[in-house]
Motif scaffolding. Structure first.
Motif, PDB file in Angstrom:
ATOM      1  N   PRO A   1      10.607  -2.195  -0.781  1.00 17.73           N
ATOM      2  CA  PRO A   1      11.627  -1.756   0.121  1.00 17.73           C
ATOM      3  C   PRO A   1      11.050  -2.036   1.832  1.00 17.73           C
ATOM      4  O   PRO A   1       9.773  -2.256   2.079  1.00 17.73           O
ATOM      5  CB  PRO A   1      11.641  -0.268  -0.374  1.00 17.73           C
ATOM      6  CG  PRO A   1      11.115  -0.145  -1.643  1.00 17.73           C
ATOM      7  CD  PRO A   1      10.129  -1.426  -1.602  1.00 17.73           C
ATOM      8  N   ASP A   2      12.404  -1.861   2.511  1.00 12.80           N
ATOM      9  CA  ASP A   2      11.952  -2.100   3.846  1.00 12.80           C
ATOM     10  C   ASP A   2      10.910  -1.294   4.513  1.00 12.80           C
ATOM     11  O   ASP A   2      10.135  -1.840   5.284  1.00 12.80           O
ATOM     12  CB  ASP A   2      13.208  -1.954   4.602  1.00 12.80           C
ATOM     13  CG  ASP A   2      14.469  -2.834   4.389  1.00 12.80           C
ATOM     14  OD1 ASP A   2      14.063  -4.120   3.652  1.00 12.80           O
ATOM     15  OD2 ASP A   2      15.627  -2.924   4.384  1.00 12.80           O
ATOM     16  N   ASP A   3      10.997   0.180   4.076  1.00 15.15           N
ATOM     17  CA  ASP A   3      10.149   1.050   4.910  1.00 15.15           C
ATOM     18  C   ASP A   3       8.653   0.621   4.521  1.00 15.15           C
ATOM     19  O   ASP A   3       7.721   0.709   5.169  1.00 15.15           O
ATOM     20  CB  ASP A   3      10.396   2.469   4.507  1.00 15.15           C
ATOM     21  CG  ASP A   3      10.607   2.800   2.838  1.00 15.15           C
ATOM     22  OD1 ASP A   3      10.649   1.534   2.131  1.00 15.15           O
ATOM     23  OD2 ASP A   3      10.515   3.961   2.644  1.00 15.15           O
ATOM     24  N   VAL A   4       8.377   0.372   3.205  1.00 16.19           N
ATOM     25  CA  VAL A   4       7.126   0.088   2.611  1.00 16.19           C
ATOM     26  C   VAL A   4       6.474  -1.182   3.316  1.00 16.19           C
ATOM     27  O   VAL A   4       5.218  -1.226   3.707  1.00 16.19           O
ATOM     28  CB  VAL A   4       6.912  -0.105   1.056  1.00 16.19           C
ATOM     29  CG1 VAL A   4       5.422  -0.391   0.662  1.00 16.19           C
ATOM     30  CG2 VAL A   4       7.334   1.377   0.586  1.00 16.19           C
ATOM     31  N   ALA A   5       7.630  -2.251   3.388  1.00 18.15           N
ATOM     32  CA  ALA A   5       7.140  -3.436   3.957  1.00 18.15           C
ATOM     33  C   ALA A   5       6.876  -3.457   5.473  1.00 18.15           C
ATOM     34  O   ALA A   5       5.938  -4.026   5.694  1.00 18.15           O
ATOM     35  CB  ALA A   5       8.297  -4.401   3.862  1.00 18.15           C
ATOM     36  N   ARG A   6       7.418  -2.567   6.108  1.00 14.49           N
ATOM     37  CA  ARG A   6       7.166  -2.330   7.593  1.00 14.49           C
ATOM     38  C   ARG A   6       5.749  -1.665   7.680  1.00 14.49           C
ATOM     39  O   ARG A   6       4.889  -2.173   8.478  1.00 14.49           O
ATOM     40  CB  ARG A   6       8.217  -1.549   8.152  1.00 14.49           C
ATOM     41  CG  ARG A   6       9.655  -2.434   8.438  1.00 14.49           C
ATOM     42  CD  ARG A   6      10.556  -1.509   9.524  1.00 14.49           C
ATOM     43  NE  ARG A   6      10.992  -0.197   8.817  1.00 14.49           N
ATOM     44  CZ  ARG A   6      12.032   0.017   8.067  1.00 14.49           C
ATOM     45  NH1 ARG A   6      12.880  -1.163   7.790  1.00 14.49           N
ATOM     46  NH2 ARG A   6      12.242   1.329   7.626  1.00 14.49           N
ATOM     47  N   ALA A   7       5.406  -0.987   6.660  1.00 16.24           N
ATOM     48  CA  ALA A   7       4.339  -0.072   7.030  1.00 16.24           C
ATOM     49  C   ALA A   7       3.294  -0.839   6.562  1.00 16.24           C
ATOM     50  O   ALA A   7       2.018  -0.990   7.352  1.00 16.24           O
ATOM     51  CB  ALA A   7       4.398   1.070   5.949  1.00 16.24           C
ATOM     52  N   ARG A   8       3.333  -1.844   5.587  1.00 21.72           N
ATOM     53  CA  ARG A   8       2.342  -2.766   5.257  1.00 21.72           C
ATOM     54  C   ARG A   8       1.931  -3.906   6.395  1.00 21.72           C
ATOM     55  O   ARG A   8       0.929  -4.058   6.870  1.00 21.72           O
ATOM     56  CB  ARG A   8       2.620  -3.362   3.887  1.00 21.72           C
ATOM     57  CG  ARG A   8       1.722  -4.682   3.463  1.00 21.72           C
ATOM     58  CD  ARG A   8       2.433  -5.533   2.406  1.00 21.72           C
ATOM     59  NE  ARG A   8       3.305  -6.229   3.016  1.00 21.72           N
ATOM     60  CZ  ARG A   8       4.298  -7.098   2.124  1.00 21.72           C
ATOM     61  NH1 ARG A   8       4.103  -7.168   1.031  1.00 21.72           N
ATOM     62  NH2 ARG A   8       5.457  -7.734   2.896  1.00 21.72           N
ATOM     63  N   ASP A   9       3.025  -4.444   7.021  1.00 16.98           N
ATOM     64  CA  ASP A   9       3.004  -5.289   8.100  1.00 16.98           C
ATOM     65  C   ASP A   9       2.409  -4.409   9.335  1.00 16.98           C
ATOM     66  O   ASP A   9       1.567  -5.163  10.281  1.00 16.98           O
ATOM     67  CB  ASP A   9       4.516  -5.543   8.629  1.00 16.98           C
ATOM     68  CG  ASP A   9       5.050  -6.635   7.603  1.00 16.98           C
ATOM     69  OD1 ASP A   9       4.457  -6.987   6.607  1.00 16.98           O
ATOM     70  OD2 ASP A   9       6.270  -6.731   7.578  1.00 16.98           O
ATOM     71  N   ALA A  10       2.653  -3.295   9.742  1.00 17.38           N
ATOM     72  CA  ALA A  10       2.184  -2.729  10.637  1.00 17.38           C
ATOM     73  C   ALA A  10       0.669  -2.403  10.618  1.00 17.38           C
ATOM     74  O   ALA A  10      -0.283  -2.472  11.378  1.00 17.38           O
ATOM     75  CB  ALA A  10       2.769  -1.289  10.926  1.00 17.38           C
ATOM     76  N   TRP A  11       0.237  -2.024   9.167  1.00 13.87           N
ATOM     77  CA  TRP A  11      -1.275  -2.094   8.871  1.00 13.87           C
ATOM     78  C   TRP A  11      -1.986  -3.256   9.154  1.00 13.87           C
ATOM     79  O   TRP A  11      -3.173  -3.551   9.726  1.00 13.87           O
ATOM     80  CB  TRP A  11      -1.473  -1.503   7.495  1.00 13.87           C
ATOM     81  CG  TRP A  11      -2.816  -1.438   6.993  1.00 13.87           C
ATOM     82  CD1 TRP A  11      -3.964  -0.996   7.664  1.00 13.87           C
ATOM     83  CD2 TRP A  11      -3.428  -2.575   6.125  1.00 13.87           C
ATOM     84  NE1 TRP A  11      -5.155  -1.269   7.057  1.00 13.87           N
ATOM     85  CE2 TRP A  11      -4.659  -2.116   6.160  1.00 13.87           C
ATOM     86  CE3 TRP A  11      -2.872  -3.256   5.078  1.00 13.87           C
ATOM     87  CZ2 TRP A  11      -5.574  -2.871   5.118  1.00 13.87           C
ATOM     88  CZ3 TRP A  11      -3.788  -3.873   4.155  1.00 13.87           C
ATOM     89  CH2 TRP A  11      -5.165  -3.511   4.289  1.00 13.87           C
ATOM     90  N   GLU A  12      -1.450  -4.320   8.609  1.00 11.97           N
ATOM     91  CA  GLU A  12      -1.917  -5.628   8.655  1.00 11.97           C
ATOM     92  C   GLU A  12      -2.238  -6.022  10.089  1.00 11.97           C
ATOM     93  O   GLU A  12      -3.202  -6.800  10.510  1.00 11.97           O
ATOM     94  CB  GLU A  12      -1.429  -6.648   7.846  1.00 11.97           C
ATOM     95  CG  GLU A  12      -1.443  -6.380   6.232  1.00 11.97           C
ATOM     96  CD  GLU A  12      -0.574  -7.334   5.615  1.00 11.97           C
ATOM     97  OE1 GLU A  12       0.247  -8.547   6.074  1.00 11.97           O
ATOM     98  OE2 GLU A  12      -0.733  -7.409   4.231  1.00 11.97           O
TER      99      GLU A  12
END
Length: 271
Positions: free
Chosen positions: A182-193
């Motif tokens: 989902p968009d929220d999980v994908a955004r959180a992953r990208d922010a961490w990376e």
């Protein structure tokens, strides 16, 4: 190569750490601040040092990582809840499908058995002279059950083919949906990376290139020694008489006097 255990980095996220690190080293020539790679330290040495400093590097993006793990756990809990409810809703259709499968399997067997029995008895009765009147009836019933057996086998084959196609499409859809976040999980992953790269890995590589002595030391690979290791004591000195310092004089030992007390011969008789 194994990474050191970090309490805030889960095992499932360690491949992502390695991927980001390898990508940074692979494109280091595009960054002017990493242009010194190869002069003091090569990429292999830098990677080994970064692997040994996982806890230090990932701590720079701890806030983003905590947010990413929380969003991912919430997604998994939602998916598990939906799966549990779907399992309860599908109990009745699964029971119906099970009964249909049993009927589909048993129908050809029963029809084939009846066909063999009717045909066998009918042709045996037809061999009698004169044949009974119901011999033709049994032969006809046998051929009827034979046709029913063929039809049941055809229906079963078509049902199995449709079930295989349906299960294949369902598994493919499930596999595809599992790879998309989902968009929220994908955004959180990208922010961490991004935070891990910009605030963790790249500063570590720059510091290591600027002063290799401040970075964690790289352990050389183990190589067996060609001599026996020292256990904490030295072997004794077996130097010859002419080697080393002069030895101290050895003590002399003389044999003791073992003469009998008060016995000197006949002139010393006891009174």
């Amino acid at each position: 190569m194994h990474m050191n255990s970090a309490p805030h980095l889960l095992t499932e996220d360690r491949p992502a750490y390695e991927r980001i690190l390898d990508d940074a080293l692979r494109h280091a020539h595009e960054r002017p601040d990493l242009a010194a790679i190869g002069e003091r330290l090569n990429p292999v040495q830098l990677r080994t040092m970064a692997m040994a400093a996982v806890a230090l590097i990932t701590a720079a993006a701890a806030v983003e990582y905590e947010h990413y793990v929380k969003a991912r756990d919430e997604l998994r809990a939602t998916v598990q809840d939906r799966g549990a409810r779907a399992t309860g809703a599908d109990e009745l259709p699964e029971s119906g499908a099970g009964i249909g499968a049993v009927v589909t399997v048993l129908a050809p067997v029963l029809a084939g058995t009846a066909a063999v029995i009717f045909l066998l008895v009918g042709y045996i009765l037809k061999m009698l002279d004169p044949p009974p009147a119901f011999a033709r009836t049994m032969i006809g019933a046998g051929w009827f059950f034979a046709a029913a057996t063929a039809a049941a086998i055809l229906v079963a084959a078509v049902g199995l083919l449709l079930a295989a196609l349906r299960n294949g499409s369902t598994s493919l859809a499930a596999r595809d949906s599992g790879e998309e976040l989902p968009d929220d999980v994908a955004r959180a992953r990208d922010a961490w990376e991004d935070a891990l790269l910009e605030r963790g890995i790249l500063p570590f590589l720059r510091d290591a290139l600027a002063d290799p002595g401040t970075a964690p030391a790289v352990r050389p690979p183990y190589r067996p020694a060609n001599r026996m290791p020292k256990i904490g004591y030295s072997r004794p000195d077996f130097a010859g008489p002419d080697e080393g310092p002069a030895a101290a004089p050895r003590p002399s030992f003389s044999s003791p006097d073992f003469s009998s007390p008060d016995f000197g011969g006949p002139e010393h008789e006891l009174d």
